[in-house]
Design a protein around this motif. Structure first.
Motif, short mmCIF file in Angstrom:
data_model
loop_
_atom_site.label_atom_id
_atom_site.label_comp_id
_atom_site.label_asym_id
_atom_site.label_seq_id
_atom_site.Cartn_x
_atom_site.Cartn_y
_atom_site.Cartn_z
N SER A 143 37.95 -36.68 -0.16
CA SER A 143 37.58 -38.05 -0.55
C SER A 143 36.68 -38.65 0.53
CB SER A 143 38.84 -38.90 -0.74
OG SER A 143 39.54 -39.05 0.49
N HIS A 165 40.99 -39.22 3.38
CA HIS A 165 42.41 -39.48 3.17
C HIS A 165 43.01 -38.45 2.21
CE1 HIS A 165 46.14 -41.74 3.00
NE2 HIS A 165 46.09 -41.76 1.68
N TYR A 166 42.23 -38.07 1.19
CA TYR A 166 42.71 -37.11 0.19
C TYR A 166 41.87 -35.84 0.20
CZ TYR A 166 45.37 -40.95 -1.93
OH TYR A 166 46.25 -41.99 -2.16
N VAL A 204 46.16 -32.83 -5.51
CA VAL A 204 45.64 -33.85 -4.60
C VAL A 204 46.60 -33.95 -3.42
CG1 VAL A 204 44.97 -36.26 -4.31
CG2 VAL A 204 44.58 -35.11 -6.51
N TRP A 205 46.06 -33.74 -2.20
CA TRP A 205 46.85 -33.76 -0.97
C TRP A 205 46.55 -35.03 -0.18
CZ3 TRP A 205 50.08 -29.55 0.10
CH2 TRP A 205 49.91 -28.44 -0.73
N ASP A 206 47.61 -35.67 0.29
CA ASP A 206 47.46 -36.77 1.25
C ASP A 206 47.41 -36.13 2.63
OD1 ASP A 206 48.03 -38.81 3.16
OD2 ASP A 206 48.88 -40.05 1.57
N TRP A 228 34.50 -36.47 -5.59
CA TRP A 228 35.10 -37.78 -5.38
C TRP A 228 34.05 -38.86 -5.43
CZ3 TRP A 228 40.25 -38.84 -4.89
CH2 TRP A 228 41.12 -37.79 -4.60
N HIS A 281 38.69 -43.85 -4.75
CA HIS A 281 39.56 -42.69 -4.88
C HIS A 281 39.59 -42.23 -6.33
CE1 HIS A 281 41.66 -44.04 -0.95
NE2 HIS A 281 40.75 -43.11 -0.71
N ALA A 325 43.46 -40.96 -8.10
CA ALA A 325 44.23 -40.23 -7.10
C ALA A 325 45.59 -40.87 -6.88
CB ALA A 325 43.45 -40.17 -5.79
#
Length: 505
Positions: free
Chosen positions: A349, A353-354, A366-368, A389, A394, A410
């Motif tokens: 992103s 962040h993602y 989708v990973w944080d 993205w 997001h 997201a």
């Protein structure tokens, strides 16, 4: 032993002589041409006095196609093949029947009805919504997130509005399937790469091709603009990584690899370029020096790369399905969950962040990254070939096998928008100017009007075309709708009244 070959030879000669006589000649008979004639009469004329209409152009559609005009009395005469179609046309009139097939008839009559045609001068294709005709394999957001560009195996690039999914522009010029696309960081230009190795730069806001970059000799696998927008990196099946100067279009550097290079990505400061592919390593190139700065071994082939827009993180997706994030300054490596199938693509992103990934299992993950945990697992029910993205949001866009473009949130994992005008059955879509109705048509030959607020079909426009439809267009005020198709006719309706007005060629 000598007589047998001689007898066989005589029998063979006899068969050759008999075949043409016995009807075994396979040559096709020539189509039959006949003289046809007829008259076009005005509807208001009395039975005693059938007033002919002069100057009617009759299109004769056959293998050669021609046209003939009626004389002062409304009569015409010409020659045509037995399967020819005759279609009359004169401004200010509509005709019944709209067309006739020659067949065994040689005398024809058309009745002309006065018709005040709508003013088509201001009609355009700004409301047309034609989909890709093949797989969508590349997707990218514009710099302001207002538009999405898609590239397809149908050799076209299409620009869509993100707020309503409406097609804005179609760009053609590539002669082979498009495999990768990328907006410049400033957003004014779009780069595209194709199966034949050619790269094109577009002024996408005007639809004009700016330049073509030639150097690769095989399929393009990736394109990446440097963050400052001055350079473009490319990779391909020719085992080359090339860096281009955008201003001049010249090749600045090239790096040769032993095997296919599948992905390239820039560091945030534009000083380093990352490349990966079938060599089982991630390579870090120092661009100004034109030399290899570092190399990190991998367990499998690298299918996709994505560098975080800030910091020193590079995400890698391998053929085995493994996801890995590397800090190229410290060498620290973080392994994430493996896919059940092959991992195909990665994307960070805008704020790092993602991290999104997709593979052959039809799932987008989708990973944080701050928490280093999986926050969304989206079952798309579609093989995903492209992810991107939003530049300022997001919002995640995906494109895949079914020709459908999806926008995902997201935060919630919900589908925000589905652009689904890409099936073989639906050939044309058009939004009404006010945006309250959507017209659709295709191979079922029927035009349907959809009420978007009620989310249901409002009504159908009949009579339908006698062949598959190809396009639809609304008048600027939304009162009229025009359609065209394989039956060689353009039909016009007054949508407000639901009234069929007529057809012309």
């Amino acid at each position: 032993m000598i007589r047998k070959p001689k007898c066989l030879f005589l029998m063979f000669c006899f068969i050759l002589l008999v075949l043409p006589v016995s009807g075994c000649d396979q040559r096709d008979a020539l189509p039959e041409t006949s003289v046809i004639s007829g008259k076009v009469v005005v509807a208001e004329a009395t039975e005693d006095k059938a007033l002919g209409l002069a100057g009617v152009s009759l299109l004769v559609v056959d293998e050669t196609s021609s046209h003939v005009e009626t004389d002062a009395g409304g009569y015409f005469e010409t020659t045509a093949l037995s399967e020819a179609v005759i279609i009359p046309r004169k401004t200010g009139y509509r005709f019944l029947p709209e067309k006739q097939v020659v067949g065994e008839d040689q005398e024809f009559e058309f009745v002309a009805y006065p018709w005040a045609e709508p003013d088509f001068a201001n009609w355009g294709t700004q409301f047309s919504f034609d989909g890709h005709l093949d797989l969508v394999v590349a997707i990218a957001f514009s710099a302001d997130d207002r538009y999405i560009a898609t590239g397809s195996n149908d050799r076209t690039i299409r620009i869509w509005r993100t707020d309503d999914g409406q097609l804005v522009r179609t760009m053609t010029g590539h002669t082979s399937a498009i495999k990768v696309i990328a907006f410049s960081p400033q957003g004014h230009y779009l780069a595209s790469g194709a199966r034949d190795g050619k790269i094109k730069i577009w002024d996408w806001q005007t639809g004009l091709e700016v330049k073509t970059l030639k150097g690769h000799t095989n399929l393009l696998t990736d394109l990446a603009w440097s963050p400052d927008g001055t350079k473009l990196a490319s990779s391909g099946w020719d085992c080359e990584v090339r860096i281009w100067d955008f201003a001049t279009g010249n090749e600045l550097k090239s790096f040769t690899n032993e095997n296919w290079v599948r992905a390239v990505a820039w560091s945030p400061d534009s000083k380093f370029l990352f490349s990966g592919g079938d060599d089982l390593s991630l390579r870090v190139w120092q661009v100004d020096q034109g030399e290899l700065s570092a190399e990190f071994e991998t367990r499998d082939k690298i299918m996709s790369l994505s560098a975080a827009p800030k910091g020193s993180l590079v995400a890698m997706a391998s053929k085995s399905g493994a996801l890995e994030v590397l800090n190229f300054e410290t060498g620290e490596r973080t392994f994430l969950e493996e896919y059940q199938g092959e991992a195909a693509i990665l994307s960070w992103s805008f704020d790092a962040h993602y991290l999104a990934s997709a593979g052959t299992d039809r799932v987008i993950q989708v990973w944080d990254w701050d928490k280093q945990e999986l926050v969304q697992s989206i079952n798309t029910e579609n093989y995903i070939f492209a992810l991107d993205w939003g530049r300022e949001s997001h919002l995640l866009a995906s494109g895949g096998y079914k020709g459908i473009i999806d926008l995902w949130s997201a935060e919630s994992g919900e589908n925000a928008l589905k652009i689904a005008g890409h099936t073989s059955a639906i050939k044309a879509l058009a939004w009404s100017p006010q945006g309250d109705y959507l017209a659709s048509g295709g191979e079922d030959r029927i035009i349907r009007i959809w009420d978007l607020d009620a989310r249901k079909e409002k009504f159908q426009l009949l009579p339908g075309h006698s062949g598959p439809m190809e396009d639809l267009a609304w008048s600027p005020d939304g009162s009229y709708l025009a359609s065209c198709g394989h039956d060689l006719l353009v039909r016009v309706w007054n949508v407000t009244e639901g009234e069929y007005l007529g057809a012309f060629t």
